[in-house]
Write a protein that holds these residues in place. Structure first.
Motif, PDB file in Angstrom:
ATOM      1  N   GLN A 194       0.810  -1.221   0.000  1.00 61.30           N
ATOM      2  CA  GLN A 194       0.000   0.000   0.000  1.00 61.30           C
ATOM      3  C   GLN A 194       0.843   1.271   0.000  1.00 61.30           C
ATOM      4  OE1 GLN A 194      -2.759  -0.266   3.275  1.00 61.30           O
ATOM      5  NE2 GLN A 194      -3.554  -2.226   2.561  1.00 61.30           N
ATOM      6  N   VAL A 195       2.147   1.136   0.233  1.00 63.78           N
ATOM      7  CA  VAL A 195       3.034   2.300   0.249  1.00 63.78           C
ATOM      8  C   VAL A 195       3.115   2.870  -1.154  1.00 63.78           C
ATOM      9  CG1 VAL A 195       5.415   3.066   0.586  1.00 63.78           C
ATOM     10  CG2 VAL A 195       4.381   1.465   2.209  1.00 63.78           C
ATOM     11  N   ARG A 196       2.848   4.146  -1.270  1.00 66.71           N
ATOM     12  CA  ARG A 196       2.915   4.826  -2.573  1.00 66.71           C
ATOM     13  C   ARG A 196       4.284   5.489  -2.714  1.00 66.71           C
ATOM     14  NH1 ARG A 196       0.367   5.277  -7.155  1.00 66.71           N
ATOM     15  NH2 ARG A 196       0.652   7.207  -8.262  1.00 66.71           N
ATOM     16  N   MET A 197       5.077   4.974  -3.622  1.00 65.42           N
ATOM     17  CA  MET A 197       6.416   5.502  -3.849  1.00 65.42           C
ATOM     18  C   MET A 197       6.335   6.781  -4.687  1.00 65.42           C
ATOM     19  SD  MET A 197       8.353   3.422  -2.195  1.00 65.42           S
ATOM     20  CE  MET A 197      10.040   3.524  -2.793  1.00 65.42           C
ATOM     21  N   PRO A 198       7.217   7.750  -4.417  1.00 65.88           N
ATOM     22  CA  PRO A 198       7.172   9.030  -5.131  1.00 65.88           C
ATOM     23  C   PRO A 198       7.287   8.925  -6.649  1.00 65.88           C
ATOM     24  CG  PRO A 198       8.607   9.186  -3.227  1.00 65.88           C
ATOM     25  CD  PRO A 198       8.222   7.740  -3.361  1.00 65.88           C
ATOM     26  N   ASN A 199       8.004   7.919  -7.152  1.00 70.30           N
ATOM     27  CA  ASN A 199       8.200   7.795  -8.601  1.00 70.30           C
ATOM     28  C   ASN A 199       7.355   6.687  -9.218  1.00 70.30           C
ATOM     29  OD1 ASN A 199       9.509   8.716 -10.989  1.00 70.30           O
ATOM     30  ND2 ASN A 199      10.827   6.931 -10.934  1.00 70.30           N
ATOM     31  N   ARG A 200       6.284   6.319  -8.564  1.00 72.88           N
ATOM     32  CA  ARG A 200       5.467   5.217  -9.093  1.00 72.88           C
ATOM     33  C   ARG A 200       4.994   5.494 -10.518  1.00 72.88           C
ATOM     34  NH1 ARG A 200       0.755   2.142  -6.015  1.00 72.88           N
ATOM     35  NH2 ARG A 200       2.590   1.386  -4.921  1.00 72.88           N
ATOM     36  N   ASP A 201       4.635   6.722 -10.805  1.00 74.39           N
ATOM     37  CA  ASP A 201       4.123   7.050 -12.138  1.00 74.39           C
ATOM     38  C   ASP A 201       5.205   7.596 -13.071  1.00 74.39           C
ATOM     39  OD1 ASP A 201       1.538   6.290 -11.348  1.00 74.39           O
ATOM     40  OD2 ASP A 201       1.181   8.261 -10.474  1.00 74.39           O
ATOM     41  N   GLY A 202       6.462   7.422 -12.697  1.00 68.43           N
ATOM     42  CA  GLY A 202       7.554   7.974 -13.492  1.00 68.43           C
ATOM     43  C   GLY A 202       8.067   7.060 -14.582  1.00 68.43           C
ATOM     44  N   PHE A 203       7.399   5.941 -14.798  1.00 65.09           N
ATOM     45  CA  PHE A 203       7.839   4.997 -15.815  1.00 65.09           C
ATOM     46  C   PHE A 203       6.802   4.910 -16.927  1.00 65.09           C
ATOM     47  CE2 PHE A 203      10.250   3.946 -12.133  1.00 65.09           C
ATOM     48  CZ  PHE A 203      11.471   3.527 -12.616  1.00 65.09           C
ATOM     49  N   ILE A 204       7.246   4.586 -18.118  1.00 61.22           N
ATOM     50  CA  ILE A 204       6.362   4.432 -19.270  1.00 61.22           C
ATOM     51  C   ILE A 204       6.017   2.959 -19.401  1.00 61.22           C
ATOM     52  CG2 ILE A 204       6.185   4.662 -21.773  1.00 61.22           C
ATOM     53  CD1 ILE A 204       8.251   6.985 -21.492  1.00 61.22           C
ATOM     54  N   ALA A 205       4.752   2.664 -19.506  1.00 60.83           N
ATOM     55  CA  ALA A 205       4.317   1.263 -19.674  1.00 60.83           C
ATOM     56  C   ALA A 205       4.884   0.704 -20.969  1.00 60.83           C
ATOM     57  CB  ALA A 205       2.805   1.177 -19.659  1.00 60.83           C
ATOM     58  N   PHE A 206       5.331  -0.530 -20.920  1.00 64.79           N
ATOM     59  CA  PHE A 206       5.926  -1.172 -22.070  1.00 64.79           C
ATOM     60  C   PHE A 206       5.161  -2.448 -22.386  1.00 64.79           C
ATOM     61  CE2 PHE A 206       8.813  -4.480 -23.673  1.00 64.79           C
ATOM     62  CZ  PHE A 206       9.220  -3.895 -24.843  1.00 64.79           C
ATOM     63  N   SER A 207       4.885  -2.646 -23.653  1.00 67.09           N
ATOM     64  CA  SER A 207       4.235  -3.866 -24.072  1.00 67.09           C
ATOM     65  C   SER A 207       4.906  -4.358 -25.342  1.00 67.09           C
ATOM     66  CB  SER A 207       2.752  -3.613 -24.348  1.00 67.09           C
ATOM     67  OG  SER A 207       2.165  -4.740 -24.922  1.00 67.09           O
ATOM     68  N   ARG A 208       5.256  -5.613 -25.374  1.00 64.21           N
ATOM     69  CA  ARG A 208       5.879  -6.196 -26.566  1.00 64.21           C
ATOM     70  C   ARG A 208       4.890  -6.306 -27.721  1.00 64.21           C
ATOM     71  NH1 ARG A 208      10.912  -7.903 -25.543  1.00 64.21           N
ATOM     72  NH2 ARG A 208      11.440  -8.450 -23.426  1.00 64.21           N
ATOM     73  N   ASP A 209       3.598  -6.241 -27.407  1.00 66.22           N
ATOM     74  CA  ASP A 209       2.570  -6.390 -28.437  1.00 66.22           C
ATOM     75  C   ASP A 209       2.440  -5.161 -29.310  1.00 66.22           C
ATOM     76  OD1 ASP A 209       2.075  -8.873 -27.361  1.00 66.22           O
ATOM     77  OD2 ASP A 209       0.456  -8.161 -26.081  1.00 66.22           O
ATOM     78  N   LYS A 210       2.964  -4.032 -28.893  1.00 69.77           N
ATOM     79  CA  LYS A 210       2.802  -2.783 -29.653  1.00 69.77           C
ATOM     80  C   LYS A 210       3.859  -2.637 -30.701  1.00 69.77           C
ATOM     81  CE  LYS A 210       0.364  -0.240 -26.172  1.00 69.77           C
ATOM     82  NZ  LYS A 210       0.282   0.900 -25.356  1.00 69.77           N
TER      83      LYS A 210
END
Length: 173
Positions: A157-173
């Protein structure tokens, strides 16, 4: 000339056969050995073991088993800095990648400490000690409070400061 071609072809066949068999080093890992390393913890906390600890308990474990490599209060030296660096990931200066500035999930901290620390004795900490050191490092980074206990329910449940700092990656794209 034909004899050289036959000799070269025969040599390649012998060499490829030897390479296919491998160098004869090592052995097949037993199911118990594989299970002892199958300890990955996901961002959602799946796989977290029982245990519980506070930052105060973590301060004691850290002083005994971590400070020699990571410095007082996670300041680093001789190894990685664990604390600070918030706001350093953007801008002109080199980023300071620490648990508090870079890591997206608190469960990753638990996973890493559990499997790789201390460097001279990986996987030697008890689950309570891993929760303790995780809590201490999170508290030093100002992410949790001094009285916040970490366990299998609270750590994910701990929300890290950089949780949203990454770009989602999918091999399907």
């Amino acid at each position: 000339m034909p004899n050289r071609l036959v000799t070269a072809t025969a040599s390649l066949l012998v060499l490829s056969s030897a390479l296919a068999e491998g160098p004869g080093l090592g052995r097949v890992a037993s199911p118990d050995e594989i299970a002892s390393w199958d300890i990955s913890i996901g961002p959602d906390g799946a796989g977290l073991p029982p245990g519980r600890a506070t930052p105060k308990q973590g301060e004691t474990v850290y002083a005994e088993k971590c400070v020699a490599c990571h410095g007082e209060k996670g300041a680093g030296k001789p190894n990685d800095q664990l604390v600070g660096g918030r706001g350093s990931l953007s801008g002109d200066q080199p980023p300071v990648k620490t648990v508090g500035s870079f890591w997206p999930y608190a469960t990753t901290l638990f996973d890493y400490i559990r499997r790789a620390m201390p460097l001279n004795a990986p996987k030697s900490l008890s689950d309570d000690e891993v929760y303790a050191v995780s809590a201490y490092i999170l508290q030093l980074n100002g992410i949790i409070g001094q009285a916040d206990a970490m366990d299998a329910q609270t750590l994910p449940q701990v929300r890290m400061p950089n949780r949203d700092g990454f770009i989602a990656f999918s091999r399907d794209k």
